[in-house]
Design a protein around this motif. Structure first.
Motif, PDB file in Angstrom:
ATOM      1  N   MET A   1      33.480   9.077 -13.983  1.00  0.00           N
ATOM      2  CA  MET A   1      32.547   8.153 -14.655  1.00  0.00           C
ATOM      3  C   MET A   1      31.546   7.605 -13.638  1.00  0.00           C
ATOM      4  N   ILE A   2      30.260   7.818 -13.887  1.00  0.00           N
ATOM      5  CA  ILE A   2      29.238   7.224 -13.013  1.00  0.00           C
ATOM      6  C   ILE A   2      28.442   6.224 -13.828  1.00  0.00           C
ATOM      7  N   LYS A   3      28.599   4.962 -13.447  1.00  0.00           N
ATOM      8  CA  LYS A   3      27.981   3.894 -14.235  1.00  0.00           C
ATOM      9  C   LYS A   3      26.496   3.758 -13.922  1.00  0.00           C
ATOM     10  N   PHE A   4      25.761   3.301 -14.945  1.00  0.00           N
ATOM     11  CA  PHE A   4      24.336   3.037 -14.760  1.00  0.00           C
ATOM     12  C   PHE A   4      24.151   1.768 -13.918  1.00  0.00           C
ATOM     13  N   LEU A   5      25.012   0.799 -14.190  1.00  0.00           N
ATOM     14  CA  LEU A   5      24.947  -0.505 -13.519  1.00  0.00           C
ATOM     15  C   LEU A   5      26.388  -0.960 -13.363  1.00  0.00           C
ATOM     16  N   ASP A   6      26.748  -1.496 -12.207  1.00  0.00           N
ATOM     17  CA  ASP A   6      28.139  -1.903 -12.008  1.00  0.00           C
ATOM     18  C   ASP A   6      28.200  -3.271 -11.341  1.00  0.00           C
TER      19      ASP A   6
ATOM     20  N   GLY B   1      30.327  12.001 -18.350  1.00  0.00           N
ATOM     21  CA  GLY B   1      30.646  10.665 -17.839  1.00  0.00           C
ATOM     22  C   GLY B   1      29.539  10.039 -17.014  1.00  0.00           C
ATOM     23  N   ILE B   2      28.317  10.522 -17.202  1.00  0.00           N
ATOM     24  CA  ILE B   2      27.198   9.965 -16.429  1.00  0.00           C
ATOM     25  C   ILE B   2      26.322   9.112 -17.342  1.00  0.00           C
ATOM     26  N   GLU B   3      26.285   7.820 -17.062  1.00  0.00           N
ATOM     27  CA  GLU B   3      25.479   6.908 -17.891  1.00  0.00           C
ATOM     28  C   GLU B   3      24.013   6.955 -17.471  1.00  0.00           C
ATOM     29  N   THR B   4      23.128   6.919 -18.456  1.00  0.00           N
ATOM     30  CA  THR B   4      21.691   6.856 -18.178  1.00  0.00           C
ATOM     31  C   THR B   4      21.082   5.778 -19.077  1.00  0.00           C
ATOM     32  N   GLY B   5      19.827   5.468 -18.856  1.00  0.00           N
ATOM     33  CA  GLY B   5      19.132   4.489 -19.696  1.00  0.00           C
ATOM     34  C   GLY B   5      17.764   5.026 -20.094  1.00  0.00           C
TER      35      GLY B   5
END
Ligand code: PLP
Length: 365
Positions: free
Chosen positions: A1-6, A303-307
């Protein structure tokens, strides 16, 4: 999981400093304005190299108060980039001025002298220079244009803490500038917070009065203002975080540079460009592709978040139907469906960047 913002991992990395800062405000019951707000205002002004900083409730209030302090002719026109967060334009209307959207440069996503000139009229009174995604506007050319036409410049620095344009720190170049410390910004509080910055002592005093019911001393009101003051707990959190901001920004820049190397040459995407006169602080790393929605899903599946910033250009929002600018031949009107913000922030490792880049490469191959 790679978060967009953490924000959680950021908190964990500085937890003792944050907890102590919040506890001190509570022990001193210094909840609104007061010593912690004053301390942060001084620290932030000195960090920027500005004369004055006025802490306010949030970044949107900061823009409204800055515009009101400038005392522009009622009904005059303010030129705003067609791609931004609505706060940039909302504040214009709310202070009795007229929004006029201009196009942005497709590499830097900022206003340029040419795009502003295309929208100038005899009623133009100011330019809203939004340093979007962390890339500064070319303030040298905007200032030259503003001087030539006797216009004010408000810098919206909500996404650009520490960016520089031709060696000058954004927020210290125009007539007045505004910052947001919304939690997800490069410097974020633990709630809403914002600031107004200027080198003009009269504007600073006016803005401080507007934000505090038209007064400096208790019950001594020069005029009707409003209530938008910096909260003590937010100020203490910001003071605790400010010493880390340069490191965090360096990490963002390193991640962006790695993306640039990893993603160079992929057919089907346009990478952001950094002007050689700019320090870009990469609040966002925004690419463009005609297959945006498909790519976003592909990355999410891994699992890669984007915006998406922003899914609809300001010109094409229902709120601005009355301006009839949504159909104009502008880059912003064509780009909105293609923008994708990749994850970036000090929470990411080099390996994370490589993982995201590999996923992009496999999508396009
Ligand atoms: C976040 C943001 C604002 C508004 O700031 P708030 O603190 O959320 O009110 C204004 N302009 C831009 C470009 C922003 O990104």
């Amino acid at each position: 999981m790679i978060k967009f913002l953490d924000l959680k991992s950021q908190y964990q990395s500085i937890q003792p400093e944050i907890d102590a800062a919040i506890a001190a405000v509570i022990a001193d019951t210094a909840f609104v304005s007061g010593p912690y707000a004053k301390k942060f205002e001084e620290e932030f002004a000195s960090w920027l190299g500005a004369d004055w900083c006025i802490g306010v409730g949030n970044g949107t209030d900061a823009i409204e108060i800055a515009l009101e302090a400038l005392d522009l002719p009622p009904g005059s026109e303010v030129i705003v980039p067609g791609n931004s967060f609505i706060a940039s334009s909302e504040a214009v209307t709310r202070t009795g001025l007229k929004v006029v959207f201009a196009d942005v440069d497709p590499g830097h996503y900022t206003l340029t002298a040419d795009t502003v000139r295309a929208k100038l009229t005899s009623r133009t009174s100011a330019i809203m220079a939004v340093h979007l995604y962390g890339h500064p506007c070319d303030m040298a050319e905007l200032k030259a244009l503003a001087d030539e036409h006797d216009l004010k410049i408000i810098e919206d620095c909500a996404q650009a803490h520490g960016a520089t344009s031709h060696g000058k720190t954004v927020g210290t170049i125009g007539d007045i500038a505004t910052f947001s410390f919304y939690p997800g910004k490069n410097l974020g509080a633990y709630g809403d917070a914002g600031a107004i910055v200027t080198n003009d002592a009269d504007l600073a005093e006016k803005a401080r009065k507007i934000a505090n019911h038209g007064r400096i001393a208790k019950y001594d009101h020069d005029f009707e203002g409003r209530n938008s003051r910096l909260d003590g707990i937010q100020a203490a959190v910001l003071s605790a975080k400010l010493p880390h901001l340069n490191d965090w920004t360096q990490r963002r820049i390193a991640i962006a540079e790695l993306y640039m190397t990893e993603l160079a040459g992929i057919e089907g995407i346009a990478l952001p460009r950094r002007a050689n006169w700019a320090r870009q602080v990469y609040h966002l790393f925004v690419i463009r592709t005609d297959r945006r929605d498909e790519l976003k899903r592909w990355l999410a599946d891994q699992g890669i978040e984007t915006g998406i910033h922003y899914p609809v250009a300001l010109t094409q929002l229902r709120a601005y139907d009355y301006l009839n600018q949504g159909g104009e031949d502008l880059f912003v009107n064509k780009a909105a469906g293609t923008l994708l913000s990749l994850p970036i922030g000090e929470h990411m490792s080099q390996a994370d960047v490589v993982t995201v880049s590999k996923a992009l490469k496999s999508f396009f191959s």
